[in-house]
Write a protein that holds these residues in place. Structure first.
Motif, PDB file in Angstrom:
ATOM      1  N   ARG A   1       0.819  -1.212   0.000  1.00 49.89           N
ATOM      2  CA  ARG A   1       0.000   0.000   0.000  1.00 49.89           C
ATOM      3  C   ARG A   1       0.855   1.265   0.000  1.00 49.89           C
ATOM      4  N   ARG A   2       2.137   1.086  -0.164  1.00 47.64           N
ATOM      5  CA  ARG A   2       3.098   2.164  -0.347  1.00 47.64           C
ATOM      6  C   ARG A   2       3.143   3.120   0.843  1.00 47.64           C
ATOM      7  N   SER A   3       3.094   2.564   2.049  1.00 47.38           N
ATOM      8  CA  SER A   3       3.354   3.386   3.219  1.00 47.38           C
ATOM      9  C   SER A   3       4.791   3.866   3.186  1.00 47.38           C
ATOM     10  N   LEU A   4       5.011   5.032   3.754  1.00 44.38           N
ATOM     11  CA  LEU A   4       6.337   5.640   3.667  1.00 44.38           C
ATOM     12  C   LEU A   4       7.382   4.857   4.444  1.00 44.38           C
ATOM     13  N   PHE A   5       7.014   4.396   5.671  1.00 45.68           N
ATOM     14  CA  PHE A   5       8.022   3.789   6.537  1.00 45.68           C
ATOM     15  C   PHE A   5       7.338   2.906   7.581  1.00 45.68           C
ATOM     16  N   VAL A   6       8.105   1.921   8.081  1.00 45.39           N
ATOM     17  CA  VAL A   6       7.612   0.996   9.101  1.00 45.39           C
ATOM     18  C   VAL A   6       8.553   1.023  10.298  1.00 45.39           C
ATOM     19  N   PHE A   7       7.999   1.237  11.486  1.00 47.32           N
ATOM     20  CA  PHE A   7       8.736   1.084  12.738  1.00 47.32           C
ATOM     21  C   PHE A   7       8.344  -0.274  13.303  1.00 47.32           C
ATOM     22  N   SER A   8       9.282  -1.213  13.282  1.00 47.58           N
ATOM     23  CA  SER A   8       8.953  -2.609  13.540  1.00 47.58           C
ATOM     24  C   SER A   8       9.629  -3.115  14.813  1.00 47.58           C
ATOM     25  N   TYR A   9       8.969  -4.084  15.444  1.00 47.18           N
ATOM     26  CA  TYR A   9       9.547  -4.725  16.622  1.00 47.18           C
ATOM     27  C   TYR A   9      10.524  -5.842  16.249  1.00 47.18           C
ATOM     28  N   LYS A  10      10.586  -6.175  14.943  1.00 47.32           N
ATOM     29  CA  LYS A  10      11.501  -7.221  14.516  1.00 47.32           C
ATOM     30  C   LYS A  10      12.021  -6.889  13.126  1.00 47.32           C
ATOM     31  N   LYS A  11      13.056  -7.566  12.723  1.00 44.83           N
ATOM     32  CA  LYS A  11      13.686  -7.306  11.429  1.00 44.83           C
ATOM     33  C   LYS A  11      12.774  -7.799  10.314  1.00 44.83           C
ATOM     34  N   LEU A  12      12.670  -6.988   9.243  1.00 48.74           N
ATOM     35  CA  LEU A  12      11.830  -7.288   8.099  1.00 48.74           C
ATOM     36  C   LEU A  12      12.712  -7.420   6.853  1.00 48.74           C
ATOM     37  N   PRO A  13      12.156  -7.920   5.745  1.00 51.01           N
ATOM     38  CA  PRO A  13      12.942  -7.991   4.508  1.00 51.01           C
ATOM     39  C   PRO A  13      13.509  -6.628   4.129  1.00 51.01           C
ATOM     40  N   ALA A  14      14.678  -6.611   3.530  1.00 54.12           N
ATOM     41  CA  ALA A  14      15.417  -5.379   3.273  1.00 54.12           C
ATOM     42  C   ALA A  14      14.688  -4.427   2.341  1.00 54.12           C
TER      43      ALA A  14
END
Length: 925
Positions: free
Chosen positions: A370-383
């Motif tokens: 959905r083309r969100s600008l950025f994700v603040f994640s609790y775990k590592k996501l795909p690069a």
């Protein structure tokens, strides 16, 4: 035997279908670029290389007067953009007006600003009747623009006379690769949540309003046009591609003197304090454009990083100054320009199902697609997903919202929590405060972290007081929510058995609820229920004010309570001062809520008269303590949640209600869920509460019904135990009579509202599921559906078919409801065959369908809302096969050609009486 959750399975299928659609449209769009090259008009402009700002307007009159001396003034009002563009449906080609402003009409063109080439085209809905050709036509236009070198694609969508689903067309356009889609209409319309898959960043604006010289006679604003807005973007090259770096709206105000343009300006916050017209326009535009931020109130990604005290990685510094539209903590609202806090899942005692972590990562993939600008994640996501790992994403979201609260919200907050009564107390406080202040509140039951964050971002600029319900069922919940909203005033309604399964004792539950003060400032005030033994003995570290009904030691308490004709009369006593009040609802607990509202209003220095007037406006709604009449049947609905205390109060109210001669008072009591290891003790206490009252017609519903029945001590009582939904539905059909009053008390997990909806044709359950986002949207054959766990509803039909056949099922779920205004204003439909499973026809469902001639309703229909067929001038015949329990007022108002109504033999007396007043030639039975 394992029972499968078909809704979850369907959502997973939809997820993979969306992934397929993503790659499919990418491939089709890529292939469409290669083909026959066509001529295209290119307007070359000089502009400095670097980040450029452009402004887009809506529809502008052809003969609109742009005076020379005002051109510079217009450019300054819009913030000196590189260029501004608008649409005019009266021009047949693109016309260059001057160095700054351009008309974009029906012919495609490209405006070349050195490294930025903006490609424009227009799609006329009148010419797009064949849906199969729509995608090919759109891709063809896209191919032509790309061949001309365009790297920013803009589509204007003009709406003609035929009523097509413009939203669907715009979604196809956006999905096909257009960057900005602007609908052309007379008033501002914006759908903030573009929920579809695209490989680009698509902004959908249904309409920016129309700029013309028409006077706004409706509001008597003779010197102003109607409200309109501009959409402003900043773009720059990023990895050889053009990307929108900043976006926002500009509220516009055009002032006229005679027929000439004399002033053109954007509306600022400072202006609305002194100009009532500008204030009204500003607030209207702000409300419609929610999901976008104002250009002058922009938030950047670097602001979010500073707010949570985190460092932005070097590889993302190039996007650090990109604008942020919304701060989200769930995928439902994700769209271009939003940031997403991907939080760890809860793991409390009552959480029996934990999602697989690998599968749960799909939420982050949604943010990416959905083309969100950025994700603040609790775990590592795909690069390939732009993200950063934070230690605690849940706390990071709280910190970000607290920063937003301090910087952008000037209103004072009132936070309300407790075991039961939060929503009714919130509504009562809101009604009272509204008489003295510009007050807003959260809608319905939006009281969890993700929804509170969204509520905060929708608070209007002029709001002075905001009332927010705060959940606290999970340990630490009240504290987390309080640290988000930073409340100036807090309330704890009571400490009961609701959510007790997550705690070892009521004392521990109370400590959790009192966490609501954690975000309160030093001069904040906590209002506590003085009738609650635990709360009255509490000693929180803040100023405390007690309110009560029975405890005369409280700071505020009620006296001389009396119930008359469905209203409660009482005195409020404070420091010897006594004031008489009245509320239009029954129940001692509502008196307690009114005393709480009175105490809070006094904290804000309101007069007794204003408080009484505000509280008199309070009414119950939905399935919370609401007395509902369906035809000649009467139900007291209180089935959103359940606890020992609320069961006691609901039965008390049932005892006070007056019944007609020959009628009975029936109490249907559902299980208290979430009690955990304390279930046996809770069952015994439920039995004790029921035994304390005089109601002798009891229905116990749920898995715990047998255990509760064993503990009941009632003489001469008729007690029925029912353990399944089907049996309860059958019991209601066979045993409830028109003179009875039926109490339905249980938690939302018992789905008692669904049962009443199914048997009597009401529509009470949908809003609860919508609040909790427990549904799926489906659009098929111009029909918009909402698919819930056990059934489906039709939200809107926007097609052009003359004969419409409503299906029996969608995605395996029975279609049981047609929502309010589902077919409203459709000028194409002539005949409707309603599906066999439909039980509810909402108000104004077929209103103003000018060409509708015949409707066939199945035998399952029980409810026809008010004005359901009003304005159907050509309606000649309606066939009703089933027993209509409720026929709303003016259901056939304006049906001047209605000749025949075919009714079943068992039609209710009230329905037949209503139909006698209709001017119809023949009524058959």
């Amino acid at each position: 035997m394992k029972v499968f959750n078909t809704t979850k399975i369907y959502k997973r299928i939809q997820y993979f279908k969306n992934l397929f659609r993503y790659f499919y449209f990418r491939a089709v769009a890529f292939i469409s670029i290669h083909g026959k090259r066509e001529d295209i008009e290119i307007i070359k402009k000089h502009c400095d290389v670097g980040e450029k700002e452009f402004v887009f307007l809506g529809n502008v009159e052809k003969d609109f007067t742009w005076l020379d001396e005002n051109k510079k003034q217009i450019k300054m009002a819009l913030g000196n953009p590189a260029a501004s563009f608008f649409f005019s449906d009266k021009n047949e080609k693109s016309v260059e007006l001057d160095n700054d402003f351009h008309v974009i009409s029906k012919k495609r063109c490209i405006v070349d600003f050195n490294d930025v080439k903006i490609g424009f085209t227009n799609f006329d809905l009148d010419l797009m009747l064949d849906e199969k050709k729509n995608l090919r036509e759109i891709l063809k236009e896209r191919r032509i623009l790309l061949q001309g070198g365009a790297n920013l694609l803009v589509a204007f969508v003009s709406k003609g006379e035929k009523r097509l689903n413009s939203g669907k067309i715009k979604k196809i356009i956006g999905r096909s690769g257009f960057d900005i889609v602007i609908g052309v209409g007379g008033r501002i319309r914006y759908k903030r949540n573009f929920r579809t898959v695209t490989f680009g960043e698509t902004r959908i604006l249904y309409s920016l309003g129309q700029i013309d010289k028409s006077k706004n006679k409706r509001n008597n604003f003779k010197s102003y046009t109607r409200p309109s807005a501009a959409f402003k973007v900043a773009v720059k090259k990023n990895n050889k591609k053009i990307r929108i770096t900043k976006e926002g709206y500009l509220p516009l105000c055009l002032t006229f003197k005679g027929n000439d343009l004399c002033n053109f300006e954007t509306i600022s916050k400072e202006q609305i304090e002194t100009d009532k017209v500008k204030k009204k326009y500003y607030l209207y535009i702000e409300k419609i454009m929610k999901g976008f931020r104002g250009w002058n109130e922009m938030i950047t990604l670097s602001d979010i990083f500073r707010a949570i005290d985190a460092d932005i990685p070097d590889k993302y510094k190039e996007i650090s100054e990109y604008s942020v539209n919304q701060i989200c903590a769930r995928t439902f609202e994700l769209s271009p320009g939003n940031v997403f806090f991907f939080r760890q899942q809860f793991n409390d005692r009552n959480d029996t199902h934990l999602q697989n972590e690998l599968f749960r990562t799909r939420l982050a993939f949604k943010a990416f697609t959905r083309r969100s600008l950025f994700v603040f994640s609790y775990k590592k996501l795909p690069a390939f997903i732009p993200h950063v790992v934070v230690e605690n994403a849940m706390e990071a979201h709280i910190t970000a919202m607290a920063w937003y609260r301090k910087k952008y919200i000037g209103a004072k907050f009132i936070g309300i929590t407790g075991s039961i009564g939060k929503t009714s107390t919130k509504d009562m406080v809101y009604c009272a405060l509204s008489e003295g202040y510009r007050t807003n509140k959260n809608l319905r039951n939006t009281n969890v972290q993700v929804k509170i964050g969204l509520n905060m971002q929708s608070i209007p600029t002029d709001c002075e007081l905001y009332v927010q319900e705060i959940g606290g069922g999970r340990p630490g919940g009240a504290s987390r929510h309080s640290r988000m909203i930073l409340p100036d005033v807090t309330v704890v309604t009571n400490i009961g058995s609701a959510h007790i399964g997550n705690y070892d004792s009521k004392e521990e539950l109370m400590h959790n609820k009192l966490g609501i003060v954690d975000g309160m400032p030093e001069d904040g005030v906590l209002f506590l229920n003085g009738d609650d033994e635990l709360l009255f003995g509490a000693a929180p570290d803040c100023k405390v004010v007690y309110y009560a009904v029975n405890n005369t030691e409280a700071d505020y308490y009620a006296d001389n309570i009396e119930e008359r004709n469905g209203k409660m009369y009482f005195d409020v006593v404070h420091n010897g001062h006594r004031f008489e009040m009245m509320i239009n609802v029954v129940g001692e607990y509502n008196v307690l809520n009114a005393v709480c509202a009175y105490a809070i209003c006094k904290h804000f220095n309101m007069t007794d008269e204003d408080i009484a007037r505000g509280i008199s406006h309070f009414r119950t709604s939905g399935v919370r303590q609401n007395l509902i009449k369906v035809g000649q049947y009467t139900f007291f609905m209180d089935c959103y949640n359940a606890s020992l205390e609320s069961i006691d109060s609901s039965i008390s109210v049932l005892e006070t209600l007056q019944i007609k001669k020959g009628g009975k008072k029936i109490a249907i009591i559902g299980d208290i869920t979430g009690a955990g290891q304390m279930q046996s003790q809770v069952n015994e206490e439920v039995a004790a509460k029921i035994s304390d009252h005089q109601i002798r017609n009891i229905v116990l519903y749920g898995k715990q019904a047998g255990d509760i029945r064993k503990s009941l001590h009632l003489q001469g009582a008729d007690v029925v135990c029912i353990d399944s939904r089907a049996k309860l539905e059958e019991w209601l059909k066979n045993n409830v009579k028109i003179r009875d009053i039926v109490l339905l008390k249980g938690s939302s997990k018992m789905k008692m509202d669904e049962i009443i909806d199914y048997v009597y044709g009401l529509n009470t359950a949908d809003e609860r599921y919508i609040d909790e986002a427990e549904y799926t949207r489906i659009s098929k054959n111009d029909m918009n559906y909402r698919v819930f766990h056990d059934y489906a509803s039709i939200k809107r039909y926007m097609g052009v078919m003359k004969e419409v056949n409503v299906k029996k099922k969608i995605s395996g779920k029975q279609i049981t409801k047609l929502w309010k205004k589902a077919f409203y204003g459709n000028e194409s439909v002539e005949k409707v065959n309603v599906g066999d499973n439909v039980r509810h026809i909402g108000s104004e469902c077929f209103g103003n369908c000018k060409n509708l001639k015949e409707v066939s309703l199945p035998d399952n229909v029980r409810y026809i809302g008010s004005r359901a067929f009003s304005g159907c001038e050509n309606l000649k015949r309606i066939i009703i096969d089933g027993e209509i329990i409720f026929l709303g007022r003016k259901a056939f108002d304006g049906c001047v050609n209605l000749q025949e109504i075919v009714l079943p033999k068992n039609v209710s007396e009230e329905t037949a009486r209503r139909l006698k007043n209709i001017n119809v030639k023949k009524i058959y039975r």
